[in-house]
Design a protein around this motif. Sequence first.
Motif, PDB file in Angstrom:
ATOM      1  N   VAL A  18      -0.002  13.747   2.964  1.00  0.00           N
ATOM      2  CA  VAL A  18       1.083  14.168   3.853  1.00  0.00           C
ATOM      3  C   VAL A  18       0.495  15.148   4.851  1.00  0.00           C
ATOM      4  O   VAL A  18      -0.133  16.133   4.461  1.00  0.00           O
ATOM      5  CB  VAL A  18       2.241  14.829   3.077  1.00  0.00           C
ATOM      6  CG1 VAL A  18       3.244  15.432   4.050  1.00  0.00           C
ATOM      7  CG2 VAL A  18       2.923  13.819   2.168  1.00  0.00           C
ATOM      8  N   VAL A  19       0.676  14.854   6.132  1.00  0.00           N
ATOM      9  CA  VAL A  19       0.157  15.713   7.193  1.00  0.00           C
ATOM     10  C   VAL A  19       1.337  16.355   7.921  1.00  0.00           C
ATOM     11  O   VAL A  19       2.225  15.657   8.429  1.00  0.00           O
ATOM     12  CB  VAL A  19      -0.714  14.926   8.184  1.00  0.00           C
ATOM     13  CG1 VAL A  19      -1.261  15.854   9.270  1.00  0.00           C
ATOM     14  CG2 VAL A  19      -1.865  14.232   7.450  1.00  0.00           C
ATOM     15  N   ILE A  20       1.328  17.690   7.970  1.00  0.00           N
ATOM     16  CA  ILE A  20       2.426  18.442   8.581  1.00  0.00           C
ATOM     17  C   ILE A  20       1.998  18.933   9.967  1.00  0.00           C
ATOM     18  O   ILE A  20       0.890  19.448  10.148  1.00  0.00           O
ATOM     19  CB  ILE A  20       2.823  19.627   7.686  1.00  0.00           C
ATOM     20  CG1 ILE A  20       3.296  19.099   6.320  1.00  0.00           C
ATOM     21  CG2 ILE A  20       3.922  20.462   8.347  1.00  0.00           C
ATOM     22  CD1 ILE A  20       3.519  20.186   5.287  1.00  0.00           C
ATOM     23  N   ARG A  62       0.846  -1.191   0.000  1.00  0.00           N
ATOM     24  CA  ARG A  62       0.000   0.000   0.000  1.00  0.00           C
ATOM     25  C   ARG A  62       0.884   1.245   0.000  1.00  0.00           C
ATOM     26  O   ARG A  62       1.976   1.251   0.555  1.00  0.00           O
ATOM     27  CB  ARG A  62      -0.905   0.019   1.232  1.00  0.00           C
ATOM     28  CG  ARG A  62      -1.932  -1.105   1.241  1.00  0.00           C
ATOM     29  CD  ARG A  62      -2.762  -1.060   2.517  1.00  0.00           C
ATOM     30  NE  ARG A  62      -3.678  -2.188   2.572  1.00  0.00           N
ATOM     31  CZ  ARG A  62      -4.929  -2.152   2.104  1.00  0.00           C
ATOM     32  NH1 ARG A  62      -5.386  -1.031   1.563  1.00  0.00           N
ATOM     33  NH2 ARG A  62      -5.713  -3.195   2.190  1.00  0.00           N
ATOM     34  N   ARG A  63       0.387   2.327  -0.619  1.00  0.00           N
ATOM     35  CA  ARG A  63       1.163   3.555  -0.723  1.00  0.00           C
ATOM     36  C   ARG A  63       0.435   4.709  -0.044  1.00  0.00           C
ATOM     37  O   ARG A  63      -0.788   4.816  -0.145  1.00  0.00           O
ATOM     38  CB  ARG A  63       1.388   3.919  -2.197  1.00  0.00           C
ATOM     39  CG  ARG A  63       2.158   2.871  -2.980  1.00  0.00           C
ATOM     40  CD  ARG A  63       3.605   2.821  -2.570  1.00  0.00           C
ATOM     41  NE  ARG A  63       4.362   1.867  -3.358  1.00  0.00           N
ATOM     42  CZ  ARG A  63       5.659   1.653  -3.222  1.00  0.00           C
ATOM     43  NH1 ARG A  63       6.348   2.320  -2.329  1.00  0.00           N
ATOM     44  NH2 ARG A  63       6.275   0.750  -3.965  1.00  0.00           N
ATOM     45  N   ASN A  77      -4.230   8.000   9.632  1.00  0.00           N
ATOM     46  CA  ASN A  77      -2.950   7.320   9.850  1.00  0.00           C
ATOM     47  C   ASN A  77      -2.662   6.257   8.800  1.00  0.00           C
ATOM     48  O   ASN A  77      -1.512   6.047   8.413  1.00  0.00           O
ATOM     49  CB  ASN A  77      -2.930   6.673  11.237  1.00  0.00           C
ATOM     50  CG  ASN A  77      -2.637   7.665  12.345  1.00  0.00           C
ATOM     51  OD1 ASN A  77      -2.040   8.706  12.112  1.00  0.00           O
ATOM     52  ND2 ASN A  77      -3.064   7.342  13.548  1.00  0.00           N
ATOM     53  N   SER A  78      -3.708   5.573   8.341  1.00  0.00           N
ATOM     54  CA  SER A  78      -3.507   4.482   7.385  1.00  0.00           C
ATOM     55  C   SER A  78      -3.202   4.973   5.978  1.00  0.00           C
ATOM     56  O   SER A  78      -2.748   4.192   5.143  1.00  0.00           O
ATOM     57  CB  SER A  78      -4.750   3.581   7.355  1.00  0.00           C
ATOM     58  OG  SER A  78      -4.909   2.910   8.583  1.00  0.00           O
ATOM     59  N   ALA A  79      -3.465   6.238   5.711  1.00  0.00           N
ATOM     60  CA  ALA A  79      -3.306   6.753   4.347  1.00  0.00           C
ATOM     61  C   ALA A  79      -2.234   7.823   4.225  1.00  0.00           C
ATOM     62  O   ALA A  79      -2.011   8.337   3.136  1.00  0.00           O
ATOM     63  CB  ALA A  79      -4.640   7.319   3.859  1.00  0.00           C
ATOM     64  N   TYR A 122       4.985   2.016   6.657  1.00  0.00           N
ATOM     65  CA  TYR A 122       4.381   1.634   7.928  1.00  0.00           C
ATOM     66  C   TYR A 122       3.364   2.693   8.358  1.00  0.00           C
ATOM     67  O   TYR A 122       3.416   3.849   7.926  1.00  0.00           O
ATOM     68  CB  TYR A 122       5.439   1.490   9.022  1.00  0.00           C
ATOM     69  CG  TYR A 122       6.225   0.198   8.982  1.00  0.00           C
ATOM     70  CD1 TYR A 122       5.573  -1.030   8.953  1.00  0.00           C
ATOM     71  CD2 TYR A 122       7.610   0.207   8.999  1.00  0.00           C
ATOM     72  CE1 TYR A 122       6.289  -2.222   8.922  1.00  0.00           C
ATOM     73  CE2 TYR A 122       8.342  -0.975   8.975  1.00  0.00           C
ATOM     74  CZ  TYR A 122       7.672  -2.177   8.937  1.00  0.00           C
ATOM     75  OH  TYR A 122       8.379  -3.353   8.903  1.00  0.00           O
ATOM     76  N   ARG A 123       2.488   2.311   9.241  1.00  0.00           N
ATOM     77  CA  ARG A 123       1.439   3.200   9.754  1.00  0.00           C
ATOM     78  C   ARG A 123       1.924   3.865  11.044  1.00  0.00           C
ATOM     79  O   ARG A 123       2.018   3.228  12.088  1.00  0.00           O
ATOM     80  CB  ARG A 123       0.165   2.388  10.023  1.00  0.00           C
ATOM     81  CG  ARG A 123      -1.043   3.187  10.464  1.00  0.00           C
ATOM     82  CD  ARG A 123      -2.221   2.230  10.665  1.00  0.00           C
ATOM     83  NE  ARG A 123      -3.469   2.927  10.943  1.00  0.00           N
ATOM     84  CZ  ARG A 123      -3.887   3.268  12.160  1.00  0.00           C
ATOM     85  NH1 ARG A 123      -3.133   2.966  13.213  1.00  0.00           N
ATOM     86  NH2 ARG A 123      -5.035   3.891  12.324  1.00  0.00           N
TER      87      ARG A 123
END
Length: 312
Positions: A77-79, A72-73, A138-140, A121-122
């Motif tokens: 992106v969370v800053i 999975r990719r 978190n999973s994405a 990784y998650r």
Amino acid sequence: MKYRNNIGALLITGTLIISCASNPYAPTNRVHKKQAKALSKELKVLPPPSPGTTAKYNYAEDWVGTTNFSLRRPNLVVIHHTAQNSVDQTLKTFTLPRTQVSSHYVIGRNGEVYHMLNDLYRAWHAGNGQWGSNTDINSASIGIELDNNGFEEFSPLQMASLLNLLEDLKTKYKIPAANFIGHSDIAPTRKNDPNRTFPWKLLALKGFGLWYDEPIDIIGEPVEGSSTAVGIEPSEFGSVSNDSTPSPNSISQNPELLDVSPRVALKIIGYDVTDLPAAIKAFKLHFIQTEVDTTLTDYDLKVLNNLYKKYL
């Protein structure tokens, strides 16, 4: 010859001891490797375990493994800002099991990049949140923490490293420009990071995030400190327990400033509008920054109107 071999072995052992001693995170690195090894073993179970007597499904007699698959990719992106006083404090927080928090990357004030977790990784950086229809961020996503106490500006060296990292992630995982967001965007009722000094416009110009077209042409520029809410009905705000609550007399009669309601526009961008005042504040933290509250000025509405169309 035996003596020389012993000397060589001692030198190698000594080097390893010194190397481990120089890294204060050697013990937690060993835990990391152990957990990664356990996860890799889980992925290698072929065929899947045979179903027990309580199986809910009618499994076929033969297991057939497909030849068409990959890992999975990440697609977001969370800053974040760390809200701590030093990068060392953050690294310690992320290596204590009891904290239950982590991030893929931490970037220090001097631009040093700590890659703490494989991108695939998650990590546990987002918590409860939502972006669009995605409720398991978190999973994405990939989480990036910037060493910042929450009130100061982000250093040029830190931003330079961030831009280089974002370019690499965007290219590697083909992440859409619109999917570079902040923690406050996905969790508007809980979070306010990265803080209002974060240069979202600069990131958008580099291709990381979207921005509105400038200049925003309206009659009358927004006045700093203004709390006039425009283009919305009082019921749109729900309950707001601060002095920024609009009064009926402060509602503008200029609905033409926005093609759809603020609730719809914010939802199209990606915000969870269950708590509309919180969503408005998160939107302003990201795109307005000079006035972060729960009201929408004429200027804000024009920005929102210009911007939501880019997310369609």
